[in-house]
Scaffold this motif. Structure first.
Motif, PDB file in Angstrom:
ATOM      1  N   GLU A   1       0.830  -1.201   0.000  1.00 32.82           N
ATOM      2  CA  GLU A   1       0.000   0.000   0.000  1.00 32.82           C
ATOM      3  C   GLU A   1       0.865   1.250   0.000  1.00 32.82           C
ATOM      4  O   GLU A   1       0.611   2.183  -0.730  1.00 32.82           O
ATOM      5  CB  GLU A   1      -0.915   0.003   1.222  1.00 32.82           C
ATOM      6  N   SER A   2       1.884   1.278   0.824  1.00 35.25           N
ATOM      7  CA  SER A   2       2.716   2.472   0.869  1.00 35.25           C
ATOM      8  C   SER A   2       3.492   2.653  -0.436  1.00 35.25           C
ATOM      9  O   SER A   2       3.742   3.762  -0.861  1.00 35.25           O
ATOM     10  CB  SER A   2       3.672   2.419   2.064  1.00 35.25           C
ATOM     11  N   ARG A   3       3.861   1.551  -1.051  1.00 40.36           N
ATOM     12  CA  ARG A   3       4.561   1.651  -2.333  1.00 40.36           C
ATOM     13  C   ARG A   3       3.608   2.205  -3.396  1.00 40.36           C
ATOM     14  O   ARG A   3       3.977   3.044  -4.198  1.00 40.36           O
ATOM     15  CB  ARG A   3       5.107   0.290  -2.733  1.00 40.36           C
ATOM     16  N   LYS A   4       2.348   1.757  -3.363  1.00 40.13           N
ATOM     17  CA  LYS A   4       1.373   2.279  -4.315  1.00 40.13           C
ATOM     18  C   LYS A   4       1.113   3.762  -4.061  1.00 40.13           C
ATOM     19  O   LYS A   4       0.978   4.543  -4.988  1.00 40.13           O
ATOM     20  CB  LYS A   4       0.058   1.509  -4.213  1.00 40.13           C
ATOM     21  N   TYR A   5       1.061   4.137  -2.788  1.00 40.43           N
ATOM     22  CA  TYR A   5       0.848   5.553  -2.482  1.00 40.43           C
ATOM     23  C   TYR A   5       2.043   6.379  -2.928  1.00 40.43           C
ATOM     24  O   TYR A   5       1.874   7.489  -3.437  1.00 40.43           O
ATOM     25  CB  TYR A   5       0.590   5.772  -0.987  1.00 40.43           C
ATOM     26  N   ALA A   6       3.246   5.855  -2.745  1.00 39.22           N
ATOM     27  CA  ALA A   6       4.435   6.582  -3.194  1.00 39.22           C
ATOM     28  C   ALA A   6       4.416   6.770  -4.709  1.00 39.22           C
ATOM     29  O   ALA A   6       4.763   7.845  -5.216  1.00 39.22           O
ATOM     30  CB  ALA A   6       5.696   5.838  -2.762  1.00 39.22           C
ATOM     31  N   ASP A   7       3.993   5.748  -5.441  1.00 37.20           N
ATOM     32  CA  ASP A   7       3.869   5.874  -6.896  1.00 37.20           C
ATOM     33  C   ASP A   7       2.800   6.895  -7.270  1.00 37.20           C
ATOM     34  O   ASP A   7       2.979   7.701  -8.182  1.00 37.20           O
ATOM     35  CB  ASP A   7       3.533   4.522  -7.526  1.00 37.20           C
ATOM     36  N   PHE A   8       1.676   6.856  -6.542  1.00 33.83           N
ATOM     37  CA  PHE A   8       0.594   7.820  -6.768  1.00 33.83           C
ATOM     38  C   PHE A   8       1.083   9.243  -6.499  1.00 33.83           C
ATOM     39  O   PHE A   8       0.842  10.161  -7.282  1.00 33.83           O
ATOM     40  CB  PHE A   8      -0.589   7.484  -5.858  1.00 33.83           C
ATOM     41  N   LYS A   9       1.806   9.424  -5.401  1.00 31.09           N
ATOM     42  CA  LYS A   9       2.321  10.742  -5.042  1.00 31.09           C
ATOM     43  C   LYS A   9       3.301  11.250  -6.105  1.00 31.09           C
ATOM     44  O   LYS A   9       3.257  12.417  -6.483  1.00 31.09           O
ATOM     45  CB  LYS A   9       3.010  10.650  -3.681  1.00 31.09           C
ATOM     46  N   TYR A  10       4.134  10.368  -6.618  1.00 27.87           N
ATOM     47  CA  TYR A  10       5.081  10.745  -7.667  1.00 27.87           C
ATOM     48  C   TYR A  10       4.340  11.201  -8.921  1.00 27.87           C
ATOM     49  O   TYR A  10       4.682  12.228  -9.517  1.00 27.87           O
ATOM     50  CB  TYR A  10       6.005   9.569  -7.988  1.00 27.87           C
ATOM     51  N   GLN A  11       3.327  10.434  -9.330  1.00 24.79           N
ATOM     52  CA  GLN A  11       2.558  10.788 -10.526  1.00 24.79           C
ATOM     53  C   GLN A  11       1.856  12.140 -10.368  1.00 24.79           C
ATOM     54  O   GLN A  11       1.853  12.968 -11.271  1.00 24.79           O
ATOM     55  CB  GLN A  11       1.520   9.707 -10.835  1.00 24.79           C
ATOM     56  N   MET A  12       1.256  12.361  -9.195  1.00 19.05           N
ATOM     57  CA  MET A  12       0.537  13.613  -8.971  1.00 19.05           C
ATOM     58  C   MET A  12       1.511  14.793  -8.886  1.00 19.05           C
ATOM     59  O   MET A  12       1.229  15.869  -9.415  1.00 19.05           O
ATOM     60  CB  MET A  12      -0.300  13.524  -7.700  1.00 19.05           C
ATOM     61  N   ASP A  13       2.640  14.608  -8.212  1.00 20.83           N
ATOM     62  CA  ASP A  13       3.635  15.687  -8.122  1.00 20.83           C
ATOM     63  C   ASP A  13       4.161  16.063  -9.506  1.00 20.83           C
ATOM     64  O   ASP A  13       4.387  17.232  -9.801  1.00 20.83           O
ATOM     65  CB  ASP A  13       4.798  15.274  -7.220  1.00 20.83           C
ATOM     66  N   LYS A  14       4.343  15.046 -10.342  1.00 17.62           N
ATOM     67  CA  LYS A  14       4.845  15.295 -11.695  1.00 17.62           C
ATOM     68  C   LYS A  14       3.840  16.127 -12.499  1.00 17.62           C
ATOM     69  O   LYS A  14       4.230  17.013 -13.258  1.00 17.62           O
ATOM     70  CB  LYS A  14       5.108  13.952 -12.384  1.00 17.62           C
ATOM     71  N   GLN A  15       2.553  15.883 -12.286  1.00 13.63           N
ATOM     72  CA  GLN A  15       1.536  16.615 -13.044  1.00 13.63           C
ATOM     73  C   GLN A  15       1.244  17.994 -12.450  1.00 13.63           C
ATOM     74  O   GLN A  15       1.025  18.955 -13.185  1.00 13.63           O
ATOM     75  CB  GLN A  15       0.246  15.808 -13.086  1.00 13.63           C
ATOM     76  N   LEU A  16       1.253  18.100 -11.136  1.00 12.66           N
ATOM     77  CA  LEU A  16       0.923  19.382 -10.503  1.00 12.66           C
ATOM     78  C   LEU A  16       2.066  20.384 -10.562  1.00 12.66           C
ATOM     79  O   LEU A  16       1.846  21.595 -10.537  1.00 12.66           O
ATOM     80  CB  LEU A  16       0.512  19.154  -9.041  1.00 12.66           C
ATOM     81  N   LYS A  17       3.287  19.915 -10.590  1.00  8.28           N
ATOM     82  CA  LYS A  17       4.481  20.764 -10.725  1.00  8.28           C
ATOM     83  C   LYS A  17       4.537  21.860  -9.661  1.00  8.28           C
ATOM     84  O   LYS A  17       4.780  23.028  -9.955  1.00  8.28           O
ATOM     85  CB  LYS A  17       4.546  21.381 -12.110  1.00  8.28           C
ATOM     86  N   GLY A  18       4.251  21.494  -8.417  1.00  4.66           N
ATOM     87  CA  GLY A  18       4.393  22.427  -7.302  1.00  4.66           C
ATOM     88  C   GLY A  18       3.213  23.346  -7.059  1.00  4.66           C
ATOM     89  O   GLY A  18       3.275  24.192  -6.177  1.00  4.66           O
ATOM     90  N   ARG A  19       2.144  23.229  -7.831  1.00  2.53           N
ATOM     91  CA  ARG A  19       0.976  24.092  -7.622  1.00  2.53           C
ATOM     92  C   ARG A  19       0.288  23.736  -6.316  1.00  2.53           C
ATOM     93  O   ARG A  19       0.190  22.577  -5.943  1.00  2.53           O
ATOM     94  CB  ARG A  19      -0.007  23.922  -8.777  1.00  2.53           C
ATOM     95  N   LYS A  20      -0.211  24.733  -5.618  1.00  2.69           N
ATOM     96  CA  LYS A  20      -0.915  24.518  -4.352  1.00  2.69           C
ATOM     97  C   LYS A  20      -2.419  24.693  -4.501  1.00  2.69           C
ATOM     98  O   LYS A  20      -3.166  24.410  -3.585  1.00  2.69           O
ATOM     99  CB  LYS A  20      -0.408  25.493  -3.275  1.00  2.69           C
ATOM    100  N   ARG A  21      -2.867  25.185  -5.648  1.00  4.65           N
ATOM    101  CA  ARG A  21      -4.285  25.427  -5.894  1.00  4.65           C
ATOM    102  C   ARG A  21      -4.605  24.876  -7.279  1.00  4.65           C
ATOM    103  O   ARG A  21      -3.943  25.226  -8.260  1.00  4.65           O
ATOM    104  CB  ARG A  21      -4.537  26.930  -5.833  1.00  4.65           C
ATOM    105  N   VAL A  22      -5.610  24.013  -7.343  1.00  6.01           N
ATOM    106  CA  VAL A  22      -5.937  23.377  -8.614  1.00  6.01           C
ATOM    107  C   VAL A  22      -7.457  23.285  -8.747  1.00  6.01           C
ATOM    108  O   VAL A  22      -8.174  23.116  -7.762  1.00  6.01           O
ATOM    109  CB  VAL A  22      -5.267  21.984  -8.722  1.00  6.01           C
ATOM    110  N   ASN A  23      -7.929  23.434  -9.962  1.00  7.10           N
ATOM    111  CA  ASN A  23      -9.349  23.321 -10.279  1.00  7.10           C
ATOM    112  C   ASN A  23      -9.780  21.859 -10.113  1.00  7.10           C
ATOM    113  O   ASN A  23      -9.006  20.944 -10.389  1.00  7.10           O
ATOM    114  CB  ASN A  23      -9.565  23.783 -11.718  1.00  7.10           C
ATOM    115  N   SER A  24     -11.012  21.626  -9.688  1.00  3.96           N
ATOM    116  CA  SER A  24     -11.474  20.258  -9.449  1.00  3.96           C
ATOM    117  C   SER A  24     -11.499  19.436 -10.737  1.00  3.96           C
ATOM    118  O   SER A  24     -11.196  18.244 -10.717  1.00  3.96           O
ATOM    119  CB  SER A  24     -12.860  20.263  -8.799  1.00  3.96           C
TER     120      SER A  24
END
Length: 176
Positions: free
Chosen positions: A48-71
């Motif tokens: 589970e933690s490995r899957k979450y780490a992969d999920f976090k990596y994917q989201m960080d790559k797409q968000l690129k440091g943004r703190k506010r995003v449209n739904s």
């Protein structure tokens, strides 16, 4: 008559032999009397933690440091992450993934209502600034003021004379 106990047919041992040795825990029958055998698979949190780490990596790559995003954008990012992780989007919307990620990254997901309200507040600030310059404007002068502000903001001048703008300003102005 045959003895259909798990040990006599060897089925129990067959299932145990497929498990990895580090996944098994030896327990005495006193500790776990409901189990007929001594082995119980361990719940693995590593996957589970490995899957979450992969999920976090994917989201960080797409968000690129943004703190506010449209739904809507966030939902698109979730679908891209689900395709790369091989999970369903509904799984990634669970509190374990989405909730944990939003809390950890201090991310704000803006809905349609929030975005419209933010635009209204910006427009009201502009209207209020102009109206504060001319607090005693009435009639034609007030009409000219509304025309000028409506061109700046991009809102119909009749809207500026309504409840959300003019009456809101009057309520604030009279309470000073």
């Amino acid at each position: 008559m045959g003895d259909y106990d798990t040990g006599s047919t060897g089925v129990g041992k067959l299932h145990i032999s497929f498990a990895k040795r580090e996944d098994l825990v030896t327990l005495s029958n006193v500790e776990m009397p409901q189990l007929g055998h001594k082995y119980q698979p361990v719940h693995r949190k590593k996957s589970e933690s490995r899957k979450y780490a992969d999920f976090k990596y994917q989201m960080d790559k797409q968000l690129k440091g943004r703190k506010r995003v449209n739904s809507n954008e966030f939902n698109d990012y979730l679908s891209v992450a689900s395709k790369s992780l091989g999970t369903k989007v509904i799984t990634l919307k669970s509190p374990f993934y989405k909730g944990h990620y939003v809390r950890e990254r201090h991310l704000t997901i803006v809905t349609y209502f929030d975005e419209n309200h933010r635009k209204y507040l910006e427009n009201y600030k502009k209207f209020k600034a102009e109206r504060d310059k001319h607090p005693n404007a009435h009639g034609k002068e007030l009409s000219e003021l509304r025309k000028r502000v409506s061109k700046q903001i991009g809102i119909d001048e009749r809207t500026l004379g309504g409840l959300k703008y003019e009456y809101q300003w009057r309520a604030e102005h009279d309470n000073k």
